[in-house]
Design a protein around this motif. Structure first.
Motif, PDB file in Angstrom:
ATOM      1  N   SER A 179     -15.268 -21.265  40.857  1.00 44.81           N
ATOM      2  CA  SER A 179     -16.321 -20.314  41.236  1.00 44.81           C
ATOM      3  C   SER A 179     -15.798 -19.113  42.012  1.00 44.81           C
ATOM      4  O   SER A 179     -16.317 -17.995  41.855  1.00 44.81           O
ATOM      5  CB  SER A 179     -17.393 -21.032  42.060  1.00 44.81           C
ATOM      6  N   HIS A 180     -14.759 -19.291  42.826  1.00 42.11           N
ATOM      7  CA  HIS A 180     -14.279 -18.171  43.644  1.00 42.11           C
ATOM      8  C   HIS A 180     -13.694 -17.043  42.794  1.00 42.11           C
ATOM      9  O   HIS A 180     -13.637 -15.894  43.236  1.00 42.11           O
ATOM     10  CB  HIS A 180     -13.240 -18.662  44.659  1.00 42.11           C
ATOM     11  N   LEU A 181     -13.287 -17.348  41.566  1.00 40.95           N
ATOM     12  CA  LEU A 181     -12.721 -16.312  40.697  1.00 40.95           C
ATOM     13  C   LEU A 181     -13.788 -15.309  40.257  1.00 40.95           C
ATOM     14  O   LEU A 181     -13.473 -14.166  39.942  1.00 40.95           O
ATOM     15  CB  LEU A 181     -12.069 -16.944  39.470  1.00 40.95           C
ATOM     16  N   LYS A 182     -15.043 -15.729  40.251  1.00 39.16           N
ATOM     17  CA  LYS A 182     -16.132 -14.843  39.844  1.00 39.16           C
ATOM     18  C   LYS A 182     -16.355 -13.734  40.857  1.00 39.16           C
ATOM     19  O   LYS A 182     -16.798 -12.636  40.508  1.00 39.16           O
ATOM     20  CB  LYS A 182     -17.424 -15.680  39.694  1.00 39.16           C
ATOM     21  N   THR A 183     -16.028 -13.984  42.098  1.00 34.29           N
ATOM     22  CA  THR A 183     -16.293 -13.010  43.163  1.00 34.29           C
ATOM     23  C   THR A 183     -15.114 -12.069  43.417  1.00 34.29           C
ATOM     24  O   THR A 183     -15.189 -11.198  44.270  1.00 34.29           O
ATOM     25  CB  THR A 183     -16.627 -13.741  44.485  1.00 34.29           C
ATOM     26  N   ASN A 184     -14.025 -12.255  42.660  1.00 34.24           N
ATOM     27  CA  ASN A 184     -12.849 -11.417  42.888  1.00 34.24           C
ATOM     28  C   ASN A 184     -12.937 -10.047  42.234  1.00 34.24           C
ATOM     29  O   ASN A 184     -12.130  -9.164  42.525  1.00 34.24           O
ATOM     30  CB  ASN A 184     -11.587 -12.135  42.371  1.00 34.24           C
ATOM     31  N   GLY A 242      -9.242 -25.755  40.155  1.00 36.07           N
ATOM     32  CA  GLY A 242      -8.638 -24.454  40.391  1.00 36.07           C
ATOM     33  C   GLY A 242      -7.237 -24.276  39.852  1.00 36.07           C
ATOM     34  O   GLY A 242      -6.514 -23.366  40.280  1.00 36.07           O
TER      35      GLY A 242
END
Length: 303
Positions: A179-184, A242
Motif C-alpha cells: 500500500s505504501h507504494l501508492k502514496t509515493n 513488500g
C-alpha cells in the motif's frame, strides 16, 4: 484352532493405495504429496513399494516433471479407484453419515485460499444443512474419474464439452504492490525500475507480466529485476510483505485491496479471454445442495 486369513498375503501395502490413486489423478508426485500432506519422498517410496509388490511398473517416468500411467497402471487405477470409493461409501453408511448432504467442490489452490475461504463462513451460516467439502486436484477435473460434484475452473467457455457451466467472473490482470507504494506518486516507469517484479513460475502465469506490459505500453522487467515463486499464493504473500510488485488476477487480491494490504498501482486493467467458471455434470441440476451452492456462489462473485 486359530483361523488363518490367507487372503491378507495377497493384499498390497494398503497405505500405498490412496497414494497411488492420488498420483494417478494428479500425474505428479509433488502435487499428490501436497494433497496428502506428506513429503515427495514418502509418495515416491509408497509407489515403489506398490510396484515391487505387483511386479509391474505403474508409471512411465520419462522426465522429472512429467509422468504417465502405464497400461497396467491405467487398468489398476480403474479397479482400485472404484474399490476405494466403495469402501468409502460403505464406511460412511456404517458410521451413519448420509451422502445426500455432502457436496464435494474442486477449486484451484490460490482461489481457495484468497477468495473462497474468506466467504465460506457466510455460506455455512446460511446453509448449515449442506456439508461442503473442498478439494484441490491441481488439474482439470474429470467428473467420471474424480469424486467431485462441481468444480471452479479457469479457461474458455468451450473447454468443458458435455458439462454444464456458469461464468463466475472474467479474468482481469492488474498491477499491485504494498500500500505504501501508492502514496509515493512515482511514474509507472520509475516504479518498475525501483521495485522487483514478482513472477509465478508456472506455465499458466508466465505470460501475465508480458500481457499487462503490452497493454500499459511499458517494457517488460529485465531478468535481473525479477523474483520468482512457485505458486501464486507464495507470490502474493511476498507482494503483501513488500518484496516487490506483481501482475496478478483480480479475484486473487479483492480482499487484500479492501483491507488495505495491497494497492492497485496503475489504472491499466487487462481483460483476458479466459474466465472462471463453475463447471458440473448435468445431473447436478437436480441436486438441491448443488443448486444451493451455485446460487450462493453466483451471488458472491462480484469481482
Amino acid at each position: 484352532m486359530p483361523v488363518r486369513i490367507s487372503y491378507m498375503k495377497s493384499l498390497p501395502p494398503l497405505k500405498s493405495l490412496p497414494v497411488f490413486v492420488a498420483v494417478s489423478k494428479c500425474l505428479s508426485f509433488s502435487k499428490a504429496a501436497d494433497q496428502l500432506y506428506v513429503t515427495h519422498s514418502a509418495v515416491s517410496q509408497s509407489i515403489k513399494q506398490l510396484e515391487a509388490f505387483l511386479g509391474v511398473e505403474l508409471f512411465n517416468r520419462d522426465t522429472k516433471k512429467s509422468i504417465a500411467l502405464t497400461s497396467a497402471g491405467e487398468k489398476y487405477f480403474t479397479e482400485i479407484n472404484s474399490s476405494l470409493n466403495q469402501i468409502q461409501e460403505a464406511t460412511k453408511q456404517a458410521k451413519g453419515v448420509s451422502n445426500d448432504a455432502i457436496l464435494m467442490v474442486n477449486v484451484m489452490t490460490t482461489l481457495t485460499m484468497r477468495w473462497l475461504i474468506p466467504r465460506l463462513p457466510s455460506f455455512q451460516a446460511k446453509y448449515p444443512e449442506v456439508d461442503l467439502r473442498i478439494s484441490t486436484l491441481g488439474r482439470r477435473v474429470d467428473f467420471e474419474r474424480d469424486a467431485v460434484d462441481m468444480s471452479i475452473e479457469y479457461g474458455f467457455e468451450t473447454d468443458w464439452p458435455g458439462s454444464e457451466r456458469k461464468k463466475l467472473f472474467n479474468d482481469k490482470l492488474v498491477l499491485v504492490g504494498a500500500s505504501h507504494l501508492k502514496t509515493n506518486n512515482q511514474s509507472l516507469g520509475m516504479l518498475l525500475s525501483h521495485e522487483k517484479a514478482i513472477y509465478v513460475d508456472m506455465d499458466l502465469r508466465k505470460k501475465d507480466w508480458e500481457h499487462w506490459c503490452v497493454a500499459a505500453g511499458v517494457k517488460v522487467p529485465d531478468t535481473n529485476k525479477r523474483i520468482y515463486f512457485q505458486s501464486s499464493t507464495q507470490a502474493l504473500q511476498a507482494c503483501v510483505s513488500g518484496l516487490g510488485v506483481m501482475v496478478t488476477h483480480a479475484p486473487f487480491i479483492q480482499d487484500d485491496l479492501q483491507a488495505g494490504q495491497l494497492a492497485k498501482l496503475s489504472d491499466v486493467t487487462v481483460e483476458r479471454k479466459k474466465a472462471f467458471y463453475l463447471v458440473f455434470p448435468e445431473k447436478q441440476l437436480s441436486s438441491e445442495r448443488a443448486l444451493t451452492f451455485m446460487r450462493w456462489l453466483l451471488s458472491a462473485s462480484d469481482v
